[in-house]
Design a protein around this motif. Structure first.
Motif, PDB file in Angstrom:
ATOM      1  N   LYS A  73      -4.684  47.435 -25.939  1.00  0.00           N
ATOM      2  CA  LYS A  73      -4.464  47.853 -24.551  1.00  0.00           C
ATOM      3  C   LYS A  73      -5.780  47.723 -23.805  1.00  0.00           C
ATOM      4  O   LYS A  73      -6.811  48.233 -24.246  1.00  0.00           O
ATOM      5  CB  LYS A  73      -3.982  49.301 -24.501  1.00  0.00           C
ATOM      6  N   SER A 123      -3.240  48.587 -16.537  1.00  0.00           N
ATOM      7  CA  SER A 123      -3.508  48.222 -17.925  1.00  0.00           C
ATOM      8  C   SER A 123      -2.659  47.013 -18.311  1.00  0.00           C
ATOM      9  O   SER A 123      -1.639  46.736 -17.688  1.00  0.00           O
ATOM     10  CB  SER A 123      -3.216  49.391 -18.869  1.00  0.00           C
ATOM     11  N   VAL A 124      -3.140  46.317 -19.330  1.00  0.00           N
ATOM     12  CA  VAL A 124      -2.405  45.205 -19.913  1.00  0.00           C
ATOM     13  C   VAL A 124      -2.371  45.455 -21.412  1.00  0.00           C
ATOM     14  O   VAL A 124      -3.412  45.673 -22.033  1.00  0.00           O
ATOM     15  CB  VAL A 124      -3.074  43.843 -19.622  1.00  0.00           C
ATOM     16  N   ARG A 147       2.894  40.202 -23.126  1.00  0.00           N
ATOM     17  CA  ARG A 147       2.003  41.119 -22.418  1.00  0.00           C
ATOM     18  C   ARG A 147       2.850  42.100 -21.634  1.00  0.00           C
ATOM     19  O   ARG A 147       3.909  41.748 -21.113  1.00  0.00           O
ATOM     20  CB  ARG A 147       1.083  40.373 -21.441  1.00  0.00           C
ATOM     21  N   THR A 148       2.365  43.337 -21.533  1.00  0.00           N
ATOM     22  CA  THR A 148       2.973  44.330 -20.664  1.00  0.00           C
ATOM     23  C   THR A 148       1.914  44.746 -19.658  1.00  0.00           C
ATOM     24  O   THR A 148       0.819  45.170 -20.041  1.00  0.00           O
ATOM     25  CB  THR A 148       3.465  45.568 -21.455  1.00  0.00           C
ATOM     26  N   VAL A 149       2.229  44.588 -18.381  1.00  0.00           N
ATOM     27  CA  VAL A 149       1.318  44.980 -17.303  1.00  0.00           C
ATOM     28  C   VAL A 149       1.817  46.309 -16.743  1.00  0.00           C
ATOM     29  O   VAL A 149       2.993  46.430 -16.379  1.00  0.00           O
ATOM     30  CB  VAL A 149       1.283  43.908 -16.182  1.00  0.00           C
ATOM     31  N   SER A 199       6.008  49.124 -14.825  1.00  0.00           N
ATOM     32  CA  SER A 199       5.675  48.416 -16.050  1.00  0.00           C
ATOM     33  C   SER A 199       6.451  47.107 -16.062  1.00  0.00           C
ATOM     34  O   SER A 199       7.641  47.089 -15.773  1.00  0.00           O
ATOM     35  CB  SER A 199       6.052  49.284 -17.262  1.00  0.00           C
ATOM     36  N   ARG A 236       7.052  43.628 -18.456  1.00  0.00           N
ATOM     37  CA  ARG A 236       6.823  42.893 -19.714  1.00  0.00           C
ATOM     38  C   ARG A 236       6.946  41.397 -19.447  1.00  0.00           C
ATOM     39  O   ARG A 236       7.927  40.940 -18.860  1.00  0.00           O
ATOM     40  CB  ARG A 236       7.816  43.327 -20.780  1.00  0.00           C
ATOM     41  N   SER A 290       3.035  34.983 -19.264  1.00  0.00           N
ATOM     42  CA  SER A 290       1.635  35.421 -19.257  1.00  0.00           C
ATOM     43  C   SER A 290       0.713  34.247 -18.958  1.00  0.00           C
ATOM     44  O   SER A 290      -0.226  34.368 -18.167  1.00  0.00           O
ATOM     45  CB  SER A 290       1.251  36.037 -20.602  1.00  0.00           C
TER      46      SER A 290
END
Length: 161
Positions: free
Chosen positions: A17, A29-30, A38-40, A54, A56, A62
Motif C-alpha cells: 500500500k 492511496s494505491v 491496483r486499488t486507488v 475506492s 479497483r 493500471s
C-alpha cells in the motif's frame, strides 16, 4: 513548494500500500496487488482515515492510467534510457509465441540483436539473469536492455508466433 509525502506499507499476502499526502493535504492511496491489479483509494478531507471512494483497476487499466500520467514522449514499456543510448524495456511473451516452452538460448537474442534479457517476471516472481537453459513461458515479461534498434529487433523476434 514542499514535496508530496509518500509512504509504503507491505500488506502480507496482498501486496504493498502506497499512501500519498498532497501539498494540499489530501490523502490517497494505491494498493499494488500481487496479481498486478491496483486499488486507488481517495480519503475524505474532513476525516483522512475514512475512504470516500475506492476504484479497483486491472493490470491493463493500471498501465493505461500510468500512461496518461506520464509525459507523452514516454513509452509505457520503457523503463530507463541513459546517456549512453541504452534502453531497458519490458516485452511480454505471448501464450501463442513460437518461444513458449523453448529455451532462452534458442532465441539467439544477444548474438542476433545485441540486446540482453536481464530478468524475467513470471507471475509474482522475478528471475534475475536467466541462463541460456532457462525455459520461457507464455505470459512471461522479459526485461531487455540494449540499443533502441536492438530492443526493436528483440521485440520482433519475441513476437514470432
Amino acid at each position: 513548494m514542499p514535496a508530496p509525502r509518500m509512504s509504503a506499507t507491505p500488506l502480507p499476502g496482498i501486496g504493498v500500500k502506497y499512501d500519498l499526502t498532497t501539498r494540499e493535504h489530501e490523502h490517497l492511496s494505491v494498493i499494488a496487488h500481487r496479481d498486478g491489479a491496483r486499488t486507488v483509494n481517495v480519503y475524505r478531507s474532513d476525516d483522512p482515515d475514512a475512504c470516500a471512494r475506492s476504484l479497483r483497476l486491472s493490470t491493463a487499466e493500471s498501465a493505461a492510467l500510468i500512461d496518461a500520467l506520464m509525459p507523452a514522449h514516454h513509452s509505457p514499456n520503457l523503463l530507463h534510457t541513459t546517456d549512453l543510448g541504452l534502453v531497458a524495456e519490458r516485452i511480454e511473451l505471448s501464450s501463442v509465441s513460437h518461444w513458449n516452452g523453448r529455451l532462452l538460448g534458442e532465441t539467439r537474442m544477444r548474438t542476433d540483436t545485441g540486446a540482453s534479457i536481464v530478468a524475467v517476471l513470471r507471475r509474482a516472481e522475478a528471475i534475475p539473469s536467466p541462463a541460456p537453459d532457462f525455459r520461457l513461458a507464455g505470459g512471461d515479461t522479459l526485461i531487455v536492455i540494449g540499443t533502441r534498434e536492438g530492443i526493436d529487433a528483440a521485440a520482433e523476434i519475441l513476437g514470432r508466433e
